[in-house]
Motif scaffolding. Sequence first.
Motif, short mmCIF file in Angstrom:
data_model
loop_
_atom_site.label_atom_id
_atom_site.label_comp_id
_atom_site.label_asym_id
_atom_site.label_seq_id
_atom_site.Cartn_x
_atom_site.Cartn_y
_atom_site.Cartn_z
N GLU A 1 -2.31 -10.78 -2.07
CA GLU A 1 -3.22 -9.92 -2.82
C GLU A 1 -2.47 -8.65 -3.18
OE1 GLU A 1 -6.88 -9.04 -0.82
OE2 GLU A 1 -7.05 -11.07 0.01
N GLY A 2 -2.58 -8.21 -4.43
CA GLY A 2 -1.92 -6.99 -4.86
C GLY A 2 -0.48 -7.24 -5.27
N ALA A 3 0.33 -6.18 -5.26
CA ALA A 3 1.70 -6.27 -5.76
C ALA A 3 2.63 -5.40 -4.93
CB ALA A 3 1.76 -5.84 -7.23
N LEU A 4 3.88 -5.84 -4.82
CA LEU A 4 4.94 -5.12 -4.12
C LEU A 4 5.92 -4.53 -5.12
CD1 LEU A 4 5.90 -7.60 -1.25
CD2 LEU A 4 5.01 -5.29 -0.92
N GLU A 5 6.43 -3.35 -4.80
CA GLU A 5 7.48 -2.73 -5.60
C GLU A 5 8.79 -2.80 -4.82
OE1 GLU A 5 8.39 1.46 -8.00
OE2 GLU A 5 6.87 1.38 -6.42
N HIS A 6 9.79 -3.46 -5.39
CA HIS A 6 11.08 -3.68 -4.73
C HIS A 6 12.16 -2.84 -5.40
CE1 HIS A 6 14.56 -6.02 -3.12
NE2 HIS A 6 15.07 -5.72 -4.30
N LYS A 7 12.96 -2.16 -4.58
CA LYS A 7 14.16 -1.47 -5.05
C LYS A 7 15.30 -1.78 -4.09
CE LYS A 7 11.80 2.55 -7.12
NZ LYS A 7 11.70 4.03 -7.11
N LYS B 1 -1.63 2.58 -5.97
CA LYS B 1 -2.00 3.83 -5.30
C LYS B 1 -3.45 3.81 -4.81
CE LYS B 1 2.02 5.61 -6.29
NZ LYS B 1 3.04 5.74 -5.23
N THR B 2 -4.15 2.70 -5.07
CA THR B 2 -5.58 2.65 -4.75
C THR B 2 -5.99 1.47 -3.87
OG1 THR B 2 -6.02 1.43 -6.80
CG2 THR B 2 -6.16 3.84 -6.90
N ALA B 3 -5.22 0.40 -3.84
CA ALA B 3 -5.64 -0.80 -3.11
C ALA B 3 -4.52 -1.30 -2.22
CB ALA B 3 -6.06 -1.89 -4.10
N PRO B 4 -4.84 -1.92 -1.09
CA PRO B 4 -3.80 -2.47 -0.21
C PRO B 4 -3.13 -3.68 -0.83
CG PRO B 4 -5.96 -3.06 0.62
CD PRO B 4 -6.19 -2.12 -0.52
#
Length: 238
Positions: free
Chosen positions: A71-77, A109-112
């Motif tokens: 559920e949701g999305a990950l930001e990878h760097k 910024k709003t959901a897990p």
Amino acid sequence: MKKLVHKAGSRGFANHGWLESAHTFSFANYYNPERIHFGALRVLNDDTVQAGMGFGAHPHDNMEIVSIPLEGALEHKDNTGRHKIINSNDVQIMSAGTGIVHSEYNASKTAPVKFLQIWVFPKSKGIQPRYDQKTFDPADRRNKLQTVVSPDESPETLQIHQDAWFSLGNFDAGQSVNYKLNKKGNGVYLFVLNGSVEVEGEKLDTRDAIAIEDADQVDIKANEDSNYLVMEVPMLLN
């Protein structure tokens, strides 16, 4: 056939406020000498990261790392300059090899974000670090298994540096599948994402799992609408 059921409540749990994590195998402050790994499968973490939070830059080496957002999305760097967003229905793989530094944050910024973090011991050490991700259509796993990770160089799957295969399935109640192992001597670790299934006579509910060795095939039946992940891995480590 050898079978070992791991019930959801038997996992290690950690709550850091910004992160809630259930550890199938020994990890961080959770240590169970009987739950170190299953063959080449070293880590299966079931993580929930709160909005705007995440794992700061940290190193890995000589490990195959698979991330599957639920559920949701990950930001990878990472330190190669790569910057990617990994959404639900995406799967990411990273061969840490000789070494890589990366961070993973909740892209919202709003959901897990809820995701699986999976580590597999590689077939050999010291390879060039590698990254890939792919979007998979959930319609292609309706009442069948959809292979998302394999050792093959194929446009259909993500390549892993190990004789391992990961498959996702979304099955309606009453539907069955017979999973035939790809390589003799491998084992199967099945993890129920949600629902209720019967695997070789064992009933498993949401977040339960079963480890199976010494089998050429595995029968799986959905008792109710269910989603699950099948991980086939070598049982002997190099």
